[in-house]
Design an enzyme around this catalytic site. Structure first.
Site, mmCIF file in Angstrom:
data_model
loop_
_atom_site.group_PDB
_atom_site.id
_atom_site.type_symbol
_atom_site.label_atom_id
_atom_site.label_comp_id
_atom_site.label_asym_id
_atom_site.label_seq_id
_atom_site.Cartn_x
_atom_site.Cartn_y
_atom_site.Cartn_z
ATOM 1 N N HIS A 61 19.871 58.727 63.345
ATOM 2 C CA HIS A 61 20.322 57.432 63.870
ATOM 3 C C HIS A 61 19.260 56.353 63.667
ATOM 4 O O HIS A 61 18.073 56.639 63.451
ATOM 5 C CB HIS A 61 20.666 57.554 65.357
ATOM 6 C CG HIS A 61 19.488 57.903 66.231
ATOM 7 N ND1 HIS A 61 18.520 56.996 66.600
ATOM 8 C CD2 HIS A 61 19.131 59.085 66.801
ATOM 9 C CE1 HIS A 61 17.619 57.578 67.366
ATOM 10 N NE2 HIS A 61 17.959 58.857 67.496
ATOM 11 N N GLY A 62 19.672 55.092 63.754
ATOM 12 C CA GLY A 62 18.742 53.972 63.661
ATOM 13 C C GLY A 62 17.867 53.862 64.903
ATOM 14 O O GLY A 62 18.071 54.561 65.898
ATOM 15 N N SER A 64 16.373 53.193 68.330
ATOM 16 C CA SER A 64 17.013 52.991 69.630
ATOM 17 C C SER A 64 16.079 52.233 70.566
ATOM 18 O O SER A 64 14.885 52.076 70.288
ATOM 19 C CB SER A 64 17.382 54.345 70.253
ATOM 20 O OG SER A 64 16.207 55.025 70.658
ATOM 21 N N THR A 65 16.630 51.789 71.681
ATOM 22 C CA THR A 65 15.818 51.065 72.667
ATOM 23 C C THR A 65 14.690 51.944 73.189
ATOM 24 O O THR A 65 13.564 51.467 73.398
ATOM 25 C CB THR A 65 16.696 50.582 73.829
ATOM 26 O OG1 THR A 65 17.495 51.681 74.306
ATOM 27 C CG2 THR A 65 17.628 49.463 73.381
ATOM 28 N N TRP A 66 14.956 53.226 73.386
ATOM 29 C CA TRP A 66 13.898 54.110 73.883
ATOM 30 C C TRP A 66 12.911 54.481 72.784
ATOM 31 O O TRP A 66 11.749 54.756 73.078
ATOM 32 C CB TRP A 66 14.512 55.362 74.526
ATOM 33 C CG TRP A 66 15.023 55.097 75.917
ATOM 34 C CD1 TRP A 66 15.278 53.881 76.483
ATOM 35 C CD2 TRP A 66 15.329 56.078 76.915
ATOM 36 N NE1 TRP A 66 15.734 54.034 77.762
ATOM 37 C CE2 TRP A 66 15.772 55.377 78.068
ATOM 38 C CE3 TRP A 66 15.287 57.459 76.943
ATOM 39 C CZ2 TRP A 66 16.171 56.020 79.225
ATOM 40 C CZ3 TRP A 66 15.681 58.118 78.112
ATOM 41 C CH2 TRP A 66 16.111 57.407 79.248
ATOM 42 N N ASN A 67 13.343 54.507 71.501
ATOM 43 C CA ASN A 67 12.383 54.632 70.405
ATOM 44 C C ASN A 67 11.370 53.500 70.473
ATOM 45 O O ASN A 67 10.158 53.706 70.380
ATOM 46 C CB ASN A 67 13.075 54.572 69.039
ATOM 47 C CG ASN A 67 13.830 55.837 68.674
ATOM 48 O OD1 ASN A 67 14.816 55.760 67.947
ATOM 49 N ND2 ASN A 67 13.393 56.978 69.155
ATOM 50 N N ARG A 111 23.627 56.442 70.547
ATOM 51 C CA ARG A 111 22.789 55.921 69.456
ATOM 52 C C ARG A 111 23.171 56.528 68.114
ATOM 53 O O ARG A 111 23.106 55.856 67.084
ATOM 54 C CB ARG A 111 21.315 56.152 69.767
ATOM 55 C CG ARG A 111 20.914 57.606 70.032
ATOM 56 C CD ARG A 111 19.512 57.673 70.622
ATOM 57 N NE ARG A 111 18.990 59.029 70.804
ATOM 58 C CZ ARG A 111 19.198 59.775 71.876
ATOM 59 N NH1 ARG A 111 19.945 59.302 72.872
ATOM 60 N NH2 ARG A 111 18.656 60.989 71.973
ATOM 61 N N GLU A 135 20.660 65.606 70.534
ATOM 62 C CA GLU A 135 19.227 65.782 70.358
ATOM 63 C C GLU A 135 18.714 66.945 71.219
ATOM 64 O O GLU A 135 19.392 67.419 72.134
ATOM 65 C CB GLU A 135 18.492 64.481 70.715
ATOM 66 C CG GLU A 135 16.982 64.482 70.506
ATOM 67 C CD GLU A 135 16.548 64.824 69.076
ATOM 68 O OE1 GLU A 135 16.889 65.935 68.602
ATOM 69 O OE2 GLU A 135 15.860 63.986 68.447
#
Length: 495
Positions: A61-62, A64-67, A111, A135
């Site tokens: 996935h692209g 994410s906010t938590w990434n 996500r 995940e």
């Protein structure tokens, strides 16, 4: 959390895994040293038989906010794509636009599903959610910032960082559970009737899918990198007699951005890097009229490929170049060296660079391999190594051991930053990748490299530590001459 009950096919797969030595896949060892000794089954040995060839493209996935926040996500479903993540997914959509996918499996987490929706766009078929593609389950870690995990859990968090295969939390072994899930996923993905399947999921689960398909155990967690929207391609070829399919990792982690951009490997900073650059395409012996293919120069396509590779590497401050003495490799290396040393004139650096370039005899390749180079992609992918005269292949493999050690010596075991570019025929670079991963000669046909491609290996723990493979067979830098990530099924049914 919804979990899928094991299907009869999954149960049968579990039986196959136990029969072929599933302990290498689901590892229950007490130390890293014991893990490293565990034998790997042959690539794909536990997989179900196939009737026809199948290509599977894995995409993470692209962002994410938590990434972006540096927060531990695990299988939680709170974070969503950032604007950057949406843009990455759109780039992946364009990258895969011409492919005739028959199906798209996706993790049900937001996500990943959103990334799949962007890539799948206007295609008619529905997405296929699969809970086992979620995940990795990280239980009490989920939702914590990484520094919070370190402060609260101390020794447990260090085990997650240093020995993930044996890491346990809340009574679970997350990486072992992940490998079991990945194997269950392969049962359903390969059972689908489509010849070309897209899978959109996550970092850890995509690592497990790649590794488990090749018969590699949990000790390979964090060794085969998966970046945001990175694409990995696996080809499965039926075997005569209905046995398990042959598996080939056509490419690993082809990303929307440059694979040599600065960053971390598996979340860790690295100052040592080896870039394996495949020489450009050459004229064949009939064209040049000599008996030794080592004398074959680059053809016009090969010249363009070498120039494109040199341009890609311009943003890296290369310290040294090692190349095969053979003409095509030497000419490709010379082009890279000349562009590096012109970095100040080209606006890529404020001062001139000096690059040490050396020939390494151990990178030389036998003429028997050189004659296959023109169609190396097709031949390697269809298992050409199995048909080579054994002594010739064994000679290349033995030679690659000395070559790999020479590369590690060149990296220098100190704190300095060092980037080493290695230029050779795809055959020797295949062997070097297997040496990096501590695999046997049998695995050489499980990887694929094209002319002009690059593969990147980082060493977060220095040259004495394990190499982390950032990507293999990256060709996007070749522009209109690049090898597409996927191939149309109408004109190339056997890949």
């Amino acid at each position: 959390m919804l979990l899928l009950a094991p299907s009869p096919a999954a149960a049968a797969a579990a039986a196959r895994r136990r029969k072929v030595g599933g302990s290498a896949l689901r590892v229950r060892c007490s130390s890293v040293r014991e893990l490293e000794r565990s034998p790997n089954p042959r690539p794909g040995e536990w997989l179900p038989p196939l009737r026809e060839a199948k290509r599977v493209v894995l995409v993470r996935h692209g962002q994410s906010t938590w990434n972006a926040e540096g927060r531990i996500q695990g299988s939680s479903d709170i974070s969503v794509l950032t604007p950057k993540g949406e843009s990455q997914a759109e780039t992946s959509r364009l990258m895969l636009l011409s492919d005739s996918f028959d199906a798209c499996f996706t993790s049900p987490l937001a996500r990943s599903r959103r990334t799949a929706e962007i890539i799948w766009a206007d295609r008619d078929d529905d997405l296929i959610p699969d809970s086992d593609l979620r995940e990795i389950d990280l239980y009490s870690f989920q939702g914590l910032l990484k520094n919070e995990g370190k402060e609260r859990y101390g020794v447990i968090y260090r085990q997650w960082q240093k020995n993930a295969a044996n890491f346990s939390i809340d009574g679970h072994y997350p990486v072992r559970e992940l490998w079991d899930r990945a194997q269950n996923c392969w049962e359903r993905i390969l059972a689908h009737e489509g010849k070309s399947v897209l899978v959109v999921a996550h970092n850890a689960v995509n690592q497990a899918l790649v590794a488990s398909s090749l018969g590699l155990g949990t000790e390979y967690f964090r060794i085969l990198l998966q970046s945001n929207c990175g694409a990995s391609v696996l080809d499965f070829t039926p075997q005569a007699g209905g046995g398990p399919p042959a598996v080939c990792l056509n490419r690993l982690n082809q990303t929307p951005n440059s694979p040599v951009a600065s960053g971390s490997s598996a979340g860790r900073k690295t100052s040592k890097r080896i870039i394996l650059a495949c020489q450009g395409a050459t004229q064949n012996s009939a064209e040049i009229g000599v008996s030794g293919m080592g004398y074959a120069p680059l053809n016009m396509l090969g010249i363009i490929q070498s120039q494109k590779t040199a341009e890609l590497l311009l943003d890296q401050k290369v310290n040294g170049i090692l190349c095969s003495p053979q003409v095509a490799a030497f000419d490709t290396a010379t082009t890279i060296c000349e562009v590096q040393e012109a970095a100040d004139c080209l606006g890529a650096d404020c001062v001139p660079r000096y690059v040490e370039m050396k020939k390494l005899l151990e990178l030389e390749i036998d003429d028997a391999f050189q004659t296959k180079q023109k169609s190396f992609g097709e031949i390697a992918q269809s298992g050409w190594l199995g048909s080579m005269e054994y002594k010739t292949l064994e000679g290349l493999w033995n030679q690659s051991k000395a070559a790999w050690q020479a590369l590690l010596n060149e990296l220098q075991d100190d704190t300095s930053e060092r980037i080493l570019v290695v230029v050779g025929h795809p055959g020797i670079n295949l062997a070097l990748i297997c040496r990096c991963l501590d695999l046997t000669m049998d695995y050489m046909s499980s990887f694929h490299l094209d002319d002009g491609s690059i593969s990147v290996i980082d060493f977060p723990d220095g040259p004495k530590g394990r190499g982390v493979v950032r990507c293999t067979n990256y060709t996007a830098h070749l522009g209109r001459w690049s090898i597409p990530i996927t191939r149309t099924m109408e004109t190339d049914e056997e890949f």
